[in-house]
Motif scaffolding. Structure first.
Motif, PDB file in Angstrom:
ATOM      1  N   SER A 230       1.000  -0.500   0.017  1.00 21.05           N
ATOM      2  CA  SER A 230       0.234  -0.192  -0.046  1.00 21.05           C
ATOM      3  C   SER A 230       1.107   0.882   0.084  1.00 21.05           C
ATOM      4  O   SER A 230       2.122   0.900  -0.442  1.00 21.05           O
ATOM      5  CB  SER A 230      -1.574   0.423   1.138  1.00 21.05           C
ATOM      6  OG  SER A 230      -2.381   0.446   1.362  1.00 21.05           O
ATOM      7  N   GLY A 266      -6.189   1.770   5.166  1.00 25.67           N
ATOM      8  CA  GLY A 266      -5.117   2.057   6.276  1.00 25.67           C
ATOM      9  C   GLY A 266      -4.023   2.361   5.697  1.00 25.67           C
ATOM     10  O   GLY A 266      -3.567   2.611   6.266  1.00 25.67           O
ATOM     11  N   ASN A 270      -7.063   0.803  -0.944  1.00 28.81           N
ATOM     12  CA  ASN A 270      -8.641   0.019  -2.170  1.00 28.81           C
ATOM     13  C   ASN A 270      -9.348   0.871  -2.395  1.00 28.81           C
ATOM     14  O   ASN A 270      -9.926   1.550  -2.704  1.00 28.81           O
ATOM     15  CB  ASN A 270      -8.910  -0.869  -1.391  1.00 28.81           C
ATOM     16  CG  ASN A 270      -9.859  -0.557   0.140  1.00 28.81           C
ATOM     17  OD1 ASN A 270     -11.044   0.098  -0.191  1.00 28.81           O
ATOM     18  ND2 ASN A 270      -9.043  -0.373   1.183  1.00 28.81           N
ATOM     19  N   SER A 414     -13.507  -4.294  -0.016  1.00 25.10           N
ATOM     20  CA  SER A 414     -12.216  -4.766  -0.077  1.00 25.10           C
ATOM     21  C   SER A 414     -11.989  -5.887   0.151  1.00 25.10           C
ATOM     22  O   SER A 414     -10.718  -6.301  -0.232  1.00 25.10           O
ATOM     23  CB  SER A 414     -11.065  -4.082   0.793  1.00 25.10           C
ATOM     24  OG  SER A 414     -11.735  -3.531   1.959  1.00 25.10           O
TER      25      SER A 414
HETATM   26  C1  PLP Z   1      -9.391  -6.258   3.622  1.00 24.04           C
HETATM   27  C2  PLP Z   1      -8.871  -5.570   3.740  1.00 24.04           C
HETATM   28  N1  PLP Z   1      -9.377  -3.885   3.286  1.00 24.04           N
HETATM   29  C3  PLP Z   1      -8.395  -3.105   3.479  1.00 24.04           C
HETATM   30  C4  PLP Z   1      -7.327  -2.730   4.077  1.00 24.04           C
HETATM   31  C5  PLP Z   1      -6.395  -1.487   4.406  1.00 24.04           C
HETATM   32  O1  PLP Z   1      -5.565  -1.717   3.080  1.00 24.04           O
HETATM   33  P1  PLP Z   1      -5.220  -0.609   2.011  1.00 24.04           P
HETATM   34  O2  PLP Z   1      -5.836   0.726   3.144  1.00 24.04           O
HETATM   35  O3  PLP Z   1      -3.623  -0.245   1.627  1.00 24.04           O
HETATM   36  O4  PLP Z   1      -6.212  -0.789   1.030  1.00 24.04           O
HETATM   37  C6  PLP Z   1      -6.395  -4.283   3.936  1.00 24.04           C
HETATM   38  C7  PLP Z   1      -5.683  -4.439   4.242  1.00 24.04           C
HETATM   39  O5  PLP Z   1      -5.276  -5.098   5.265  1.00 24.04           O
HETATM   40  C8  PLP Z   1      -7.404  -5.553   3.949  1.00 24.04           C
HETATM   41  O6  PLP Z   1      -6.959  -6.730   3.776  1.00 24.04           O
END
Ligand code: PLP
Length: 463
Positions: A230, A266, A270, A414
């Motif tokens: 990320s 995070g 996403n 996500s």
């Molecule tokens: C299912 C899922 N959604 C969202 C995230 C958030 O990460 P990021 O902000 O990089 O998309 C994660 C991170 O591990 C995840 O596993």
């Protein structure tokens, strides 16, 4: 019956990624080296292959997706856009709720969109092995999956607390042939130093990144590189296939631009993947509310300053201009909702500074309650991270009901939560409590970045 699954076929897949850096009204601040001066691309060469570094610094609006990457993505892409009609009915909302279903990938989340691309570019560059960190294991399993398909070795440093609590993700990584160890580990200098100071630490993403970077740059063969799931520009770029597909699908569904776009954040990938093509519309005049969501336990976008900080605990990465809780931040073990990283993608942060985004934070009991509502109406069990976005979706759908407006809400589903059921168990048996990072604690972590260069807030003031 309303149409509830909007599918594209293989021929409709986007053939270029979208780069928001080309359209941001104010340029981003450059990453800085240890001397406080902007780094040059070749300084990143021990860590990343040059073809990905070129993407990292690119200001081209569109970047072609190599055909061989698409050949791998066709396993699950284009992913479905679904309409959450059962939730709409339950909420009695006039809102149209659409979700881009990224849970259908083999590892179960959006993460393989970039894992496949990164593994492919590394292979093109002659790299034999990738190292990385992982929190709950979604990213580690995505990279393990991608490396297996491309014939690369893969080593994953998994945050200790998740390694102990979530053995199934580790088993997935082993199934795809990767080597997963708990971090901090005794296998790196960074890990040994942290363990000597804090033998009982639950670990953190910042610590695991330090270990994974060290293992990559110290390989004497020069054939190992590090891969990040990320935060960086090229990672967000690879995820934009999500939003580009969603645009075509919304059109098929007879909707114009959405009124509201939501994603949990995070490191930001996403959220960015779904929203950046719509941020471009907003820059060009569209009226869209775009909401990144985070937990109150790790309030990077809603409470942390915009500042230069390291990406890892051992202070080995370049300094990035971002919202940051401080590189030493360790989230409390009571927090079960993921999204624990201390920083946030610089591209997302620049869009926040510019006023294009409206970040929001939720307590974990509210997001688990939203997950249960979703599971009992739509049926699918969301990842805890995804549940944060669902909490915002429900809030916006209820607001649309109060206002009597037929708003179009789009969000990124996500990942699924089938490997995260221990969090559900803790919630359902009343063991979870809300947690808000205390101000004194935040200030303590921020002390560590006081001496670093300051980040200028650049904005046009248009939004
Ligand atoms: C299912 C899922 N959604 C969202 C995230 C958030 O990460 P990021 O902000 O990089 O998309 C994660 C991170 O591990 C995840 O596993």
């Amino acid at each position: 019956m309303k149409t509830i699954k909007i599918q594209l076929n293989e021929n409709d897949i986007p053939r270029q990624w979208y780069n928001l850096a080309a359209d941001l009204p104010t340029p981003m601040l450059p990453p800085l080296g240890p001397d406080g001066n902007p780094i040059s691309p070749d300084m990143l060469a021990p860590v990343f292959p040059m073809n990905l570094i070129e993407q990292e610094v690119s200001s081209d609006r569109w970047i072609d997706i190599p055909e061989e990457i698409l050949d791998i993505l066709y396993r699950w892409r284009p992913s479905p856009l679904r309409r959450a009609v059962y939730l709409e009915k339950y909420l009695e909302t006039p809102a149209h709720i659409y979700y881009k279903d990224e849970s259908v990938s083999p590892p179960g989340s959006h993460k393989p969109n970039t894992a496949v691309a990164q593994a492919w570019y590394n292979k093109q560059f002659g790299i034999k092995k990738l190292t990385t960190e992982t929190g709950a294991g979604q990213w580690g399993s995505a990279l393990a999956f991608a490396c297996n398909l491309l014939g690369l070795e893969c080593k994953v440093f998994m945050v200790r607390i998740s390694f102990d609590q979530k053995p199934f993700r580790k088993m997935m990584m082993s199934t795809w042939g990767a080597n997963c160890v708990a971090s901090p580990s005794t296998e790196t200098n960074a890990g040994r130093k942290i363990l000597a100071e804090m033998p009982d630490t639950p670990g953190s993403l910042g610590m695991a990144i330090s270990e994974a970077v060290e293992e990559a740059v110290t390989d004497p063969s020069g054939k190992t590189r590090y891969s990040l799931g990320s935060v960086l520009n090229h990672v967000l770029l690879h995820q934009t296939i999500i939003g580009l597909e969603a645009k075509k699908q919304l059109e098929i569904a007879g909707e114009k631009v959405p009124d509201i776009v939501i994603g949990c954040a995070g490191g930001g990938s996403n959220f960015a993947g779904l929203s950046f093509p719509f941020v471009a519309d907003k820059i060009n005049g569209a009226n869209i509310k775009i909401i990144p969501v985070e937990p109150t336990a790790c309030p990077t976008m809603t409470r942390a300053p915009f500042a230069y900080d390291f990406g890892d605990t051992a202070c080995t990465t370049p300094l990035l201009a971002m919202h940051t809780l401080g590189h030493a931040f360790v989230p409390p073990p009571i927090h079960a909702g993921g999204l624990r990283y201390h920083g946030m993608a610089p591209l997302v942060c620049q869009a926040i500074v510019e006023g294009l985004l409206e970040p929001r934070a939720y307590h974990q009991l509210k997001s688990y309650a939203a997950a249960i509502t979703w599971a009992r109406t739509e049926g699918f069990i969301p990842a805890p991270e995804t549940s944060q976005a669902i909490a915002a979706v429900i809030e916006e759908a209820e607001k649309a009901k109060e206002e009597g407006k037929e708003k179009v809400i789009l969000f990124n589903y996500s990942g699924h939560g089938l490997m995260d059921l221990l969090g559900y168990d803790a919630y359902l048996s009343g063991k979870l409590t809300d947690y808000e990072l205390p101000e004194e604690e935040l200030q303590k972590y921020l002390k560590d970045i006081e001496s670093l260069p300051k980040a200028e807030m650049r904005k046009t003031g248009k939004w």
